[in-house]
Motif scaffolding. Structure first.
Motif, mmCIF file in Angstrom:
data_model
loop_
_atom_site.group_PDB
_atom_site.id
_atom_site.type_symbol
_atom_site.label_atom_id
_atom_site.label_comp_id
_atom_site.label_asym_id
_atom_site.label_seq_id
_atom_site.Cartn_x
_atom_site.Cartn_y
_atom_site.Cartn_z
ATOM 1 N N UNK A 201 -25.554 -25.914 1.385
ATOM 2 C CA UNK A 201 -24.980 -25.290 2.553
ATOM 3 C C UNK A 201 -25.540 -24.026 2.220
ATOM 4 N N UNK A 202 -25.757 -23.118 3.473
ATOM 5 C CA UNK A 202 -25.887 -21.839 3.632
ATOM 6 C C UNK A 202 -24.572 -21.156 3.452
ATOM 7 N N UNK A 203 -24.619 -20.063 2.637
ATOM 8 C CA UNK A 203 -23.560 -19.195 2.278
ATOM 9 C C UNK A 203 -23.661 -17.996 3.092
ATOM 10 N N UNK A 204 -22.471 -17.286 3.421
ATOM 11 C CA UNK A 204 -22.223 -16.228 4.269
ATOM 12 C C UNK A 204 -21.233 -15.104 3.674
ATOM 13 N N UNK A 205 -21.504 -13.896 3.828
ATOM 14 C CA UNK A 205 -20.850 -12.735 3.056
ATOM 15 C C UNK A 205 -19.237 -12.817 3.360
ATOM 16 N N UNK A 206 -18.549 -13.155 2.461
ATOM 17 C CA UNK A 206 -17.228 -12.986 2.594
ATOM 18 C C UNK A 206 -16.655 -12.840 1.201
ATOM 19 N N UNK A 207 -15.837 -11.783 0.945
ATOM 20 C CA UNK A 207 -15.274 -11.285 -0.276
ATOM 21 C C UNK A 207 -13.616 -11.082 -0.204
ATOM 22 N N UNK A 208 -13.419 -9.923 0.194
ATOM 23 C CA UNK A 208 -11.761 -9.614 0.243
ATOM 24 C C UNK A 208 -11.791 -9.123 1.774
ATOM 25 N N UNK A 209 -10.885 -9.964 2.264
ATOM 26 C CA UNK A 209 -10.499 -10.154 3.735
ATOM 27 C C UNK A 209 -9.261 -9.391 3.834
ATOM 28 N N UNK A 210 -9.067 -9.015 5.242
ATOM 29 C CA UNK A 210 -7.405 -8.625 5.619
ATOM 30 C C UNK A 210 -6.946 -9.631 6.097
ATOM 31 N N UNK A 211 -5.996 -10.291 5.709
ATOM 32 C CA UNK A 211 -5.175 -11.646 6.128
ATOM 33 C C UNK A 211 -3.848 -11.894 5.570
ATOM 34 N N UNK A 212 -3.496 -12.949 6.164
ATOM 35 C CA UNK A 212 -2.161 -13.368 5.816
ATOM 36 C C UNK A 212 -1.217 -13.816 7.015
ATOM 37 N N UNK A 213 0.207 -14.216 6.708
ATOM 38 C CA UNK A 213 0.628 -14.545 7.844
ATOM 39 C C UNK A 213 1.894 -13.421 8.627
ATOM 40 N N UNK A 214 1.607 -13.557 9.722
ATOM 41 C CA UNK A 214 2.649 -12.563 10.456
ATOM 42 C C UNK A 214 3.569 -13.359 11.402
ATOM 43 N N UNK A 215 5.036 -13.325 10.965
ATOM 44 C CA UNK A 215 5.780 -14.680 11.642
ATOM 45 C C UNK A 215 6.794 -13.802 12.404
ATOM 46 N N UNK A 216 6.927 -14.641 13.480
ATOM 47 C CA UNK A 216 8.029 -14.160 14.605
ATOM 48 C C UNK A 216 9.126 -15.300 14.784
ATOM 49 N N UNK A 217 10.257 -14.764 15.089
ATOM 50 C CA UNK A 217 11.306 -15.828 15.431
ATOM 51 C C UNK A 217 10.856 -16.620 16.763
ATOM 52 N N UNK A 218 11.028 -17.790 16.592
ATOM 53 C CA UNK A 218 10.946 -18.543 17.797
ATOM 54 C C UNK A 218 10.994 -18.089 19.293
ATOM 55 N N UNK A 219 12.308 -17.420 19.336
ATOM 56 C CA UNK A 219 12.742 -16.561 20.420
ATOM 57 C C UNK A 219 11.623 -15.828 21.086
ATOM 58 N N UNK A 220 10.517 -15.408 20.345
ATOM 59 C CA UNK A 220 9.563 -14.546 20.657
ATOM 60 C C UNK A 220 8.141 -15.350 20.908
ATOM 61 N N UNK A 221 8.216 -16.738 20.853
ATOM 62 C CA UNK A 221 7.051 -17.504 20.576
ATOM 63 C C UNK A 221 6.482 -17.291 22.119
ATOM 64 N N UNK A 222 7.327 -17.789 23.153
ATOM 65 C CA UNK A 222 6.362 -17.548 24.340
ATOM 66 C C UNK A 222 5.508 -16.399 24.628
ATOM 67 N N UNK A 223 6.277 -15.081 24.383
ATOM 68 C CA UNK A 223 5.506 -13.800 24.399
ATOM 69 C C UNK A 223 4.314 -13.775 23.559
ATOM 70 N N UNK A 224 4.223 -14.337 22.388
ATOM 71 C CA UNK A 224 3.391 -14.473 21.256
ATOM 72 C C UNK A 224 2.215 -15.152 21.684
ATOM 73 N N UNK A 225 2.646 -16.312 22.229
ATOM 74 C CA UNK A 225 1.531 -17.457 22.700
ATOM 75 C C UNK A 225 0.783 -16.961 23.910
ATOM 76 N N UNK A 226 1.584 -16.230 24.922
ATOM 77 C CA UNK A 226 0.681 -15.563 26.077
ATOM 78 C C UNK A 226 -0.169 -14.455 25.710
ATOM 79 N N UNK A 227 0.328 -13.738 24.555
ATOM 80 C CA UNK A 227 -0.513 -12.562 24.195
ATOM 81 C C UNK A 227 -1.916 -13.260 23.517
#
Length: 460
Positions: A201-227
């Motif tokens: 494989x070819x490798x690519x730059x990736x070391x420390x990323x900014x990531x992780x889960x941001x979780x919303x109540x399902x009541x907000x799901x339609x708004x989040x999905x449209x966004x």
């Protein structure tokens, strides 16, 4: 099959030949998906290419159905077979990074975490999936998408060459200058053309990323999905977010007050300078409703890859359905949320994985994977620890898929397809590339020895 033939194979292997009377048999036949209960006649646990050649020749000459096992992670259990031969590559785990050339060579038994660990020391990575226990071979041969795909393409877009044992027992190397047609087929055509024993494989730059889960109540799901559908259209390549509809797991480290709540989760990964990444994620936070959990922050890329490992250990019951998705209209969002209300377990759900950005910048016929115009790869997954729940998981996943499929494309990521989807579905997945794949199948495996897979039949 005679004892003489059995003993000859045992003598020809440096690795282990496991039969049904072997004390190791029950453990050796187990796969990641506990719903699969296949009983092979023999398991040839190979340690090198010579073992693979011997096993292929034995299976072909004795007219055995042959299955190839790398990580054993495959949903429909295509890494095993009833009453046939499993060629088990799981001990072939060598990894060698060349930091000067920015490449990594990996044995076919590696899981993605093996390569993530090795390449991370050099600040590099290969675009793989989102669970570190996934086998590299099966993931790559069907395309391979994950957190880095918008920036660097699919796993197959980073595959430089592969060592392969063909159905006649011959050994070849497929690259862009040698057996280029075979390399083209391996870049998304699955395990139809031979047994890959190592990948470069070819490798690519990736070391420390900014990531992780941001979780919303399902009541907000339609708004989040449209966004989300609007954000996706203009997101920079280094900013990857997949969306999930699931349940907050009832256990640590999740806050107890949220256990069992249905949720809409955004799994964020920004592979840019940390200050820029934090700024970009903060801009997203400002546009969205208040989350119930926000764990996004700087982390090593391999840590991001392991976030789901603890939730999904080997042996759970799984049933998957998938689609490629181009658009997400309001009616589709409504259908998703109606089905999410019926989740059959705390670890079941639906994910939308982005496959745009760099994936779109390759031509449709550049690789066997040809779905270069979809926005997402969707998977619906019914999961439970109790085998008695298998019928419930299947029904829920099928009902969910039938509700949303009218809004989706005809094909799907092969690794998200079960073994009951039919040839028409496979043809829809490969589109205009299917006939070329069938012709190459005839060239490299005319007898269809390698058919325990999402099978492409040899051209007539």
């Amino acid at each position: 099959m005679s004892d003489q033939a059995f003993n000859k194979l045992r003598e020809d292997l440096r690795g282990t030949l496991i039969g049904r009377d072997d004390p190791a048999y029950e453990d050796a036949r187990k796969l990641y998906n506990g719903m699969i209960d296949k009983r092979p006649l023999l398991i040839a646990r190979c340690v090198d290419v010579a073992d693979v050649i011997a096993a292929i020749n034995f299976g072909r000459d004795n007219d055995l159905l042959v299955a190839i096992r790398g990580g054993g992670h495959n949903g429909p259990g295509l890494a095993s077979v009833d009453d046939g031969l499993v060629i088990d590559l799981s001990t072939m785990k060598g990894v060698r990074v060349d930091p000067a050339k920015r490449t990594v060579r990996a044995g076919a038994g590696c899981v993605t975490g093996d390569i993530d660990h090795a390449t991370h020391a050099f600040g590099q990575a290969v675009p793989f999936g989102v669970i570190s226990t996934t086998g590299v071979a099966g993931l790559t041969l069907s395309g391979g998408h994950g957190y880095l795909s918008r920036q660097y393409g699919l796993a197959v877009d980073n595959l430089i060459e592969a060592d392969v044992v063909l159905a006649d027992g011959s050994f070849v190397t497929a690259s862009e200058t040698e057996k280029a047609d075979l390399l083209w087929a391996l870049r998304g055509g699955g395990g139809n053309f031979g047994v890959v024993t190592s990948f470069l494989f070819r490798t690519n730059p990736a070391s420390t990323i900014y990531g992780g889960p941001i979780i919303f109540d399902l009541a907000e799901a339609a708004t989040v999905m449209r966004w989300y559908r609007e954000f996706q259209a203009s997101a920079p390549d280094e900013f990857y977010i997949f969306l999930g509809l699931q349940t907050v797991p009832p256990g640590d480290p999740f806050p107890k007050e949220h256990w069992g709540k249905k949720m809409c989760a955004l799994l964020v990964s920004h592979n840019g300078p940390i200050a820029d990444a934090e700024k970009a994620v903060n801009a997203v936070r400002a546009e969205l409703p208040k989350p119930i959990i926000d764990w996004a922050g700087p982390m090593p890329y391999p840590a991001l890859q392991t976030l789901f490992d603890g939730l999904y250990p080997k042996g759970l019951q799984w049933y998957w359905k998938g689609d490629f998705v181009k658009t997400l209209p309001d009616a589709a969002i409504d259908a998703h949320l109606a089905q999410t209300a019926k989740l059959p377990s705390p670890v079941s759900g639906m994910h939308l994985y982005p496959i745009d950005g760099a994936v779109h910048r390759r031509k449709q016929d550049a690789t066997a994977w040809n779905c270069r115009d979809a926005t997402w790869s969707m998977v619906i997954f019914g999961v439970h620890s109790d085998p008695n729940k298998a019928p419930t998981l299947k029904k829920w996943a099928r009902d969910y898929w039938e509700a949303v499929h009218p809004f989706d494309l005809a094909g799907a990521y092969p690794n998200f397809m079960m073994d009951d989807e039919g040839e028409a579905r496979l043809k829809a997945t490969f589109g205009d590339n299917y006939q070329r794949l069938a012709a190459l199948k005839k060239k490299f495996d005319p007898g269809n020895l390698f058919r325990v897979n999402q099978n492409i039949r040899p051209a007539a």
